[in-house]
Write a protein that holds these residues in place. Structure first.
Motif, mmCIF file in Angstrom:
data_model
loop_
_atom_site.group_PDB
_atom_site.id
_atom_site.type_symbol
_atom_site.label_atom_id
_atom_site.label_comp_id
_atom_site.label_asym_id
_atom_site.label_seq_id
_atom_site.Cartn_x
_atom_site.Cartn_y
_atom_site.Cartn_z
ATOM 1 N N LEU A 96 55.020 47.310 51.351
ATOM 2 C CA LEU A 96 54.250 46.279 50.659
ATOM 3 C C LEU A 96 53.226 46.900 49.709
ATOM 4 O O LEU A 96 53.038 46.424 48.582
ATOM 5 C CB LEU A 96 53.562 45.388 51.690
ATOM 6 C CG LEU A 96 52.974 44.065 51.188
ATOM 7 C CD1 LEU A 96 54.026 43.246 50.454
ATOM 8 C CD2 LEU A 96 52.396 43.273 52.351
ATOM 9 N N LEU A 97 52.584 47.983 50.138
ATOM 10 C CA LEU A 97 51.615 48.658 49.268
ATOM 11 C C LEU A 97 52.287 49.183 48.005
ATOM 12 O O LEU A 97 51.720 49.102 46.911
ATOM 13 C CB LEU A 97 50.941 49.811 50.022
ATOM 14 C CG LEU A 97 49.937 50.642 49.215
ATOM 15 C CD1 LEU A 97 48.787 49.770 48.703
ATOM 16 C CD2 LEU A 97 49.405 51.802 50.056
ATOM 17 N N ASN A 98 53.492 49.708 48.128
ATOM 18 C CA ASN A 98 54.227 50.177 46.966
ATOM 19 C C ASN A 98 54.420 49.039 45.969
ATOM 20 O O ASN A 98 54.270 49.213 44.747
ATOM 21 C CB ASN A 98 55.583 50.748 47.398
ATOM 22 C CG ASN A 98 56.336 51.425 46.271
ATOM 23 O OD1 ASN A 98 55.776 51.769 45.236
ATOM 24 N ND2 ASN A 98 57.634 51.614 46.468
ATOM 25 N N GLY A 99 54.733 47.853 46.489
ATOM 26 C CA GLY A 99 54.866 46.694 45.614
ATOM 27 C C GLY A 99 53.555 46.331 44.950
ATOM 28 O O GLY A 99 53.512 46.044 43.745
ATOM 29 N N VAL A 100 52.479 46.328 45.718
ATOM 30 C CA VAL A 100 51.150 45.986 45.182
ATOM 31 C C VAL A 100 50.751 46.951 44.063
ATOM 32 O O VAL A 100 50.250 46.539 43.016
ATOM 33 C CB VAL A 100 50.088 45.995 46.300
ATOM 34 C CG1 VAL A 100 48.688 45.814 45.709
ATOM 35 C CG2 VAL A 100 50.373 44.903 47.323
ATOM 36 N N LEU A 101 50.974 48.236 44.280
ATOM 37 C CA LEU A 101 50.586 49.238 43.290
ATOM 38 C C LEU A 101 51.403 49.134 42.003
ATOM 39 O O LEU A 101 50.978 49.620 40.952
ATOM 40 C CB LEU A 101 50.719 50.645 43.887
ATOM 41 C CG LEU A 101 49.766 50.957 45.049
ATOM 42 C CD1 LEU A 101 50.049 52.348 45.614
ATOM 43 C CD2 LEU A 101 48.307 50.849 44.609
ATOM 44 N N ASN A 102 52.561 48.514 42.105
ATOM 45 C CA ASN A 102 53.400 48.322 40.915
ATOM 46 C C ASN A 102 53.259 46.930 40.309
ATOM 47 O O ASN A 102 53.908 46.625 39.303
ATOM 48 C CB ASN A 102 54.868 48.573 41.265
ATOM 49 C CG ASN A 102 55.212 50.050 41.331
ATOM 50 O OD1 ASN A 102 55.475 50.679 40.304
ATOM 51 N ND2 ASN A 102 55.186 50.606 42.531
ATOM 52 N N ALA A 103 52.417 46.091 40.921
ATOM 53 C CA ALA A 103 52.229 44.722 40.426
ATOM 54 C C ALA A 103 51.236 44.708 39.268
ATOM 55 O O ALA A 103 50.256 45.444 39.267
ATOM 56 C CB ALA A 103 51.733 43.827 41.558
ATOM 57 N N LYS A 104 51.474 43.846 38.304
ATOM 58 C CA LYS A 104 50.600 43.777 37.134
ATOM 59 C C LYS A 104 49.619 42.611 37.191
ATOM 60 O O LYS A 104 48.719 42.521 36.357
ATOM 61 C CB LYS A 104 51.434 43.672 35.856
ATOM 62 C CG LYS A 104 52.242 42.382 35.728
ATOM 63 C CD LYS A 104 53.089 42.390 34.463
ATOM 64 C CE LYS A 104 53.860 41.069 34.305
ATOM 65 N NZ LYS A 104 54.724 41.081 33.100
ATOM 66 N N CYS A 105 49.780 41.727 38.195
ATOM 67 C CA CYS A 105 48.958 40.517 38.240
ATOM 68 C C CYS A 105 47.862 40.607 39.296
ATOM 69 O O CYS A 105 47.923 41.421 40.215
ATOM 70 C CB CYS A 105 49.833 39.299 38.507
ATOM 71 S SG CYS A 105 51.038 38.994 37.200
ATOM 72 N N ASP A 106 46.875 39.731 39.152
ATOM 73 C CA ASP A 106 45.721 39.738 40.046
ATOM 74 C C ASP A 106 46.065 39.262 41.450
ATOM 75 O O ASP A 106 45.426 39.673 42.423
ATOM 76 C CB ASP A 106 44.611 38.840 39.489
ATOM 77 C CG ASP A 106 44.009 39.380 38.209
ATOM 78 O OD1 ASP A 106 44.116 40.605 37.986
ATOM 79 O OD2 ASP A 106 43.444 38.593 37.427
ATOM 80 N N TYR A 107 47.051 38.364 41.568
ATOM 81 C CA TYR A 107 47.385 37.771 42.864
ATOM 82 C C TYR A 107 48.821 38.085 43.246
ATOM 83 O O TYR A 107 49.686 38.257 42.386
ATOM 84 C CB TYR A 107 47.167 36.251 42.821
ATOM 85 C CG TYR A 107 45.723 35.887 42.584
ATOM 86 C CD1 TYR A 107 44.819 35.805 43.636
ATOM 87 C CD2 TYR A 107 45.256 35.651 41.290
ATOM 88 C CE1 TYR A 107 43.487 35.502 43.415
ATOM 89 C CE2 TYR A 107 43.924 35.344 41.055
ATOM 90 C CZ TYR A 107 43.047 35.272 42.131
ATOM 91 O OH TYR A 107 41.726 34.972 41.902
ATOM 92 N N CYS A 108 49.044 38.152 44.562
ATOM 93 C CA CYS A 108 50.369 38.497 45.071
ATOM 94 C C CYS A 108 50.858 37.459 46.073
ATOM 95 O O CYS A 108 50.103 37.046 46.965
ATOM 96 C CB CYS A 108 50.340 39.861 45.770
ATOM 97 S SG CYS A 108 50.053 41.254 44.667
ATOM 98 N N LEU A 109 52.097 37.055 45.928
ATOM 99 C CA LEU A 109 52.807 36.274 46.931
ATOM 100 C C LEU A 109 53.732 37.244 47.642
ATOM 101 O O LEU A 109 54.584 37.878 47.004
ATOM 102 C CB LEU A 109 53.620 35.155 46.283
ATOM 103 C CG LEU A 109 54.582 34.396 47.196
ATOM 104 C CD1 LEU A 109 53.821 33.595 48.253
ATOM 105 C CD2 LEU A 109 55.495 33.484 46.383
ATOM 106 N N CYS A 110 53.542 37.408 48.960
ATOM 107 C CA CYS A 110 54.284 38.414 49.719
ATOM 108 C C CYS A 110 55.323 37.746 50.607
ATOM 109 O O CYS A 110 54.995 36.840 51.385
ATOM 110 C CB CYS A 110 53.324 39.246 50.564
ATOM 111 S SG CYS A 110 52.051 40.057 49.574
ATOM 112 N N LEU A 111 56.544 38.223 50.510
ATOM 113 C CA LEU A 111 57.684 37.572 51.144
ATOM 114 C C LEU A 111 58.654 38.637 51.622
ATOM 115 O O LEU A 111 58.822 39.668 50.975
ATOM 116 C CB LEU A 111 58.353 36.668 50.098
ATOM 117 C CG LEU A 111 59.484 35.750 50.473
ATOM 118 C CD1 LEU A 111 58.999 34.636 51.400
ATOM 119 C CD2 LEU A 111 60.088 35.142 49.205
ATOM 120 N N ALA A 112 59.282 38.396 52.773
ATOM 121 C CA ALA A 112 60.300 39.317 53.263
ATOM 122 C C ALA A 112 61.667 38.905 52.733
ATOM 123 O O ALA A 112 61.960 37.713 52.593
ATOM 124 C CB ALA A 112 60.313 39.326 54.796
ATOM 125 N N GLY A 113 62.497 39.877 52.457
ATOM 126 C CA GLY A 113 63.830 39.582 51.944
ATOM 127 C C GLY A 113 64.682 38.785 52.896
ATOM 128 O O GLY A 113 65.625 38.099 52.474
#
Length: 224
Positions: A96-113
């Protein structure tokens, strides 16, 4: 930048599903490639996320990534971004942190595949409740498993949830764990949690075991 990045984790070892399929004498395959209405689970999850007001959708891959790529490469939405864990042997928190560090937006919606039953309406409600909260930078909106509204406990809770990316980055850095212990630390530190009512009972199922998959098919009234 302002907006919402969706992070979908799809990097696990698939251990429990592989174990079940082996014990049942069935073909060994990745749980995210099992079909719901003729589409792989992972494809279903991503397509639903893309129906919400996201600015981007990041899928984080790890174990068995080469098996999963074809189910994602059929999607042509320009908001979809596929990334890989540098080290596949990490816990969910680091994926999840890897995703956050690659995200460009201020907010994140986190979901499992493996959550294809979470509806786009629930995803959008998680986003809306967060953005409309009194303190969105210190709030987590999360799919309720029981109590809704302001929560005083997050025991048993996990994805899907939405929050500010900086909040996630702070709490995920250096952690090697599943999400619930990390969420407990957040609420102990005074982060506000808001439980959002789901649309139906199937949204609460993570497809880890083969029986979970069969239960989802039953609840969705889909023949195997």
């Amino acid at each position: 930048m302002k907006g919402v990045s969706c992070i979908i984790t799809a990097a696990g070892k698939n251990r429990r599903m592989r174990e079940d399929l082996h014990n049942k004498g069935k073909k060994i395959e990745h749980k995210l490639l099992l079909k719901i209405k003729e589409e792989p689970i992972l494809t279903c999850t991503v397509k639903k996320a893309l129906k919400t007001s996201l600015n981007e959708c990041i899928v984080v891959l790890g174990h068995f990534m080469n098996e999963l790529y074809p189910s994602l490469e059929v999607l042509t939405d320009s908001r979809l971004k596929l990334i890989e864990n540098p080290n596949v042997d990490v816990e969910l928190s680091q994926t999840l942190l890897n995703g956050v560090l690659n995200a460009k937006c201020d907010y994140c919606l986190c979901l499992a595949g493996d959550q294809p039953t979470v509806t786009e309406k629930t995803m959008q409600n998680l986003i809306n409740h967060l953005l409309n909260s009194s303190d969105p930078e210190n709030t987590v909106t999360i799919l309720a498993r029981g109590k809704t509204g302001l929560l005083n406990s997050v025991n048993g809770l996990g994805m899907p949830f939405a929050c500010h990316s900086s909040l996630l980055e702070h709490y995920l850095e250096g952690e090697e764990d599943n999400m619930n212990p990390i969420l407990r630390k957040m609420i102990a530190d005074g982060v506000s949690f808001y439980g959002v009512q789901g649309q139906n009972e199937s949204e609460l199922i993570n497809i880890n075991r083969y029986d979970d998959y069969l239960n989802v098919l039953r609840l969705l009234n889909v023949k195997k």
